[in-house]
Design a protein around this motif. Structure first.
Motif, PDB file in Angstrom:
ATOM      1  N   LEU A  77      16.678  13.952   8.149  1.00  0.00           N
ATOM      2  CA  LEU A  77      16.910  13.928   6.712  1.00  0.00           C
ATOM      3  C   LEU A  77      16.507  15.265   6.125  1.00  0.00           C
ATOM      4  O   LEU A  77      15.838  16.077   6.783  1.00  0.00           O
ATOM      5  N   GLU A  92      14.711  17.654   2.945  1.00  0.00           N
ATOM      6  CA  GLU A  92      13.478  17.572   2.148  1.00  0.00           C
ATOM      7  C   GLU A  92      13.680  16.776   0.874  1.00  0.00           C
ATOM      8  O   GLU A  92      12.717  16.230   0.331  1.00  0.00           O
ATOM      9  N   GLY A 109      15.248  14.060   0.821  1.00  0.00           N
ATOM     10  CA  GLY A 109      15.401  12.662   1.218  1.00  0.00           C
ATOM     11  C   GLY A 109      16.820  12.265   1.540  1.00  0.00           C
ATOM     12  O   GLY A 109      17.100  11.086   1.785  1.00  0.00           O
ATOM     13  N   LYS A 110      17.746  13.235   1.560  1.00  0.00           N
ATOM     14  CA  LYS A 110      19.144  12.941   1.868  1.00  0.00           C
ATOM     15  C   LYS A 110      19.298  12.623   3.360  1.00  0.00           C
ATOM     16  O   LYS A 110      18.867  13.403   4.209  1.00  0.00           O
ATOM     17  N   SER A 120      19.412   4.895   3.797  1.00  0.00           N
ATOM     18  CA  SER A 120      18.940   5.886   2.824  1.00  0.00           C
ATOM     19  C   SER A 120      17.585   5.504   2.232  1.00  0.00           C
ATOM     20  O   SER A 120      16.722   6.364   2.020  1.00  0.00           O
ATOM     21  N   MET A 129      14.903   6.203   4.880  1.00  0.00           N
ATOM     22  CA  MET A 129      14.617   7.634   4.972  1.00  0.00           C
ATOM     23  C   MET A 129      13.881   8.131   3.729  1.00  0.00           C
ATOM     24  O   MET A 129      13.079   9.068   3.805  1.00  0.00           O
ATOM     25  N   GLY A 130      14.152   7.495   2.590  1.00  0.00           N
ATOM     26  CA  GLY A 130      13.427   7.848   1.372  1.00  0.00           C
ATOM     27  C   GLY A 130      11.939   7.566   1.501  1.00  0.00           C
ATOM     28  O   GLY A 130      11.102   8.358   1.044  1.00  0.00           O
ATOM     29  N   MET A 152      10.406  10.283   3.666  1.00  0.00           N
ATOM     30  CA  MET A 152      10.197  11.527   2.934  1.00  0.00           C
ATOM     31  C   MET A 152       9.043  11.390   1.948  1.00  0.00           C
ATOM     32  O   MET A 152       8.293  12.353   1.709  1.00  0.00           O
ATOM     33  N   ALA A 153       8.856  10.183   1.410  1.00  0.00           N
ATOM     34  CA  ALA A 153       7.736   9.947   0.501  1.00  0.00           C
ATOM     35  C   ALA A 153       6.408  10.112   1.236  1.00  0.00           C
ATOM     36  O   ALA A 153       5.443  10.674   0.687  1.00  0.00           O
ATOM     37  N   SER A 194       5.863  13.875   1.726  1.00  0.00           N
ATOM     38  CA  SER A 194       5.490  14.519   0.464  1.00  0.00           C
ATOM     39  C   SER A 194       4.072  14.151   0.041  1.00  0.00           C
ATOM     40  O   SER A 194       3.323  14.994  -0.475  1.00  0.00           O
TER      41      SER A 194
END
Length: 479
Positions: free
Chosen positions: A46, A48, A50-51, A64, A67-68, A71-72, A75
């Motif tokens: 993915l 940065e 979050g795509k 999606s 993967m979000g 990414m969370a 971050s």
């Protein structure tokens, strides 16, 4: 043979029909099903932002939200000034790898440790870079942080799928070495001489491949020492060819980046099979995007020499060896990697192993054997307490790992072999390997001379490769 010129990696991959079974079914798998959850290993890529970019199983759009969350986590840890490395549960190991604007995640129930899983993610990243170059990826996300990279990687899913499947059962990746096609030294020398004589001004590397094994390699002699090929680059190149049936249709011309040689530079690869069964493949790497016809002329010369010397028949009649050829009691399989037998091993590490015996013919059985090898490899190369010799009794076999200053060996025996007997049999195996050494390995890397310096030596080629035109990369709206 019909001649086709494909001007971009992503364009080339999209023209090849998807595999009708594995690839399509994996993409359409229900991500809420138990079967999706039960896969031994998931790999996600993915951005940065979050795509979603890639998932080994299931559709990226359906994943999606998953993967979000990934990414969370990245971050959240970054906000405290740290970098998330891994998460461990009772059943799963989750490993993160951040490379520039891309985040790669492995979720595994396998016996592989964190370092091995991170190494696989690095191979996946390098395969993506091989199609786009690292500089192009960075420039894309500098302009548009929310860019959907799948637009450029369309059709490449099965290349990444193939890479992940290969890493599960192919020891090349674990050993960081190339497996050579067994061939009599006189026959290999004839093939080397044929490649040496078929040259062009911008030709850098010539490869002859049979059954995904390296037969012969000839390089331009002015290639800088610090720019030499690494096994990982060849793994990526071989995987790209293996994963796509489009290479069997004719002569293919496409840009490819070899990340460990130069992660911002494109070579231009001429790929053509030399036999009707598509088992013998010729690969010529040039620094000139306009050198297709020069490379095609090299291929014509090679084919003419093959006919004159009956070289193709000699190659196609040669076969890989079986463990029975070694005549070692209770030996099922082995991996052998020399450390300093030949000077060129420092340039191109190699290993040898026999064909898989009947007991390990299915993919699941090969993966189980590779899991045992990986376990031994991890223990013997452990940083804190490295070992020299390991005798391990598994459920259905006995394994022995042996590392010296001259070689490393991993061998699989039947389950009732004692440690003393296994070591005795390995001594016999070493004698057999030394006797067959010149047949099992490429003993000399041949060189040719061209009028122009190539690869990293040519600043003009390097600058031109760092700024590919839009028709080759699909970056018309971005660069």
């Amino acid at each position: 043979m019909e001649r086709s010129k494909i001007r971009g990696s992503s364009e080339f991959l999209s023209e090849d029909p998807l595999t009708e079974s594995a690839g399509v079914s994996d993409r359409n798998e229900d991500v809420t099903s138990e079967s999706w959850r039960s896969h031994r290993k998931h790999v996600f890529v993915l951005s940065e932002a979050g795509k979603p970019i890639y998932s080994r199983y299931g559709n990226e759009e359906a994943l999606s939200s998953t993967m979000g969350v990934m990414m969370a986590l990245v971050s959240f840890v970054q906000a405290s000034g740290n970098t998330i490395q891994s998460i461990f549960t009772d059943d799963h190991t989750v490993v993160f790898l951040q490379k520039g604007p891309l985040v790669l995640v492995s979720v595994s129930t396998s016996r592989q440790n964190e370092q091995q899983l991170r190494g696989e993610l690095l191979h996946v990243y390098h395969q993506i870079v091989s199609m786009l170059t690292q500089g192009s990826i960075n420039r894309i996300f500098e302009h548009r942080k929310n860019y959907d990279l799948r637009r450029l990687l369309f059709g490449s899913e099965k290349v990444l799928d193939s890479l992940l499947e290969a890493m599960d059962s192919d020891p090349s990746y674990m050993l960081s070495a190339i497996q050579c096609f067994p061939l009599q030294p006189s026959s290999r020398e004839v093939l080397d001489q044929i490649l040496q004589k078929a040259v062009a001004p911008t030709l850098v590397f010539s490869f002859l491949i049979a059954n995904n094994r390296l037969v012969s390699i000839v390089q331009e002699k002015t290639v800088l020492e610090d720019g030499r090929l690494k096994p990982s680059d060849l793994h990526l190149l071989f995987n790209l060819i293996r994963a796509s049936s489009a290479f069997q249709a004719g002569e293919i011309w496409m840009p490819i980046c070899l990340p460990l040689f130069n992660y911002n530079c494109y070579f231009y690869a001429y790929v053509a099979y030399l036999d009707p069964e598509c088992t013998v493949c010729l690969v010529l790497l040039s620094t000139d995007r306009e050198a297709f016809y020069a490379m095609a002329d090299c291929k014509r010369k090679i084919e003419e020499a093959f006919v004159t010397l009956n070289a193709l028949e000699c190659l196609t009649n040669s076969q890989e060896y079986k463990v029975e050829d070694v005549v070692i009691t209770n030996l099922r399989h082995f991996l052998y990697k020399p450390s300093n037998v030949f000077d060129h091993h420092r340039l191109l590490p190699q290993f040898t192993c026999p064909e898989m015996p009947v007991a390990y013919r299915t993919q699941e059985e090969r993966i189980c054997l590779m899991d045992e090898y990986r376990n031994l490899y991890n223990r013997i190369h452990r940083i804190t307490r490295p070992l020299k010799l390991i005798y391990h009794s598994a459920e259905g076999e006995t394994l022995l790992a042996w590392v010296t200053s001259k070689f490393e060996m991993y061998a699989c025996f039947s389950s009732l072999v004692t440690k003393k007997s296994a070591i005795s049999e390995l001594t016999k195996l070493l004698r057999w390997i030394r006797k067959e050494e010149s047949r099992l390995f490429i003993c000399h890397i041949q060189k040719h001379s061209s009028t122009n310096q190539s690869g990293k030596n040519s600043s003009t080629d390097r600058e031109r490769s760092n700024q590919p035109n839009a028709s080759e990369t699909g970056l018309l709206s971005l660069l």
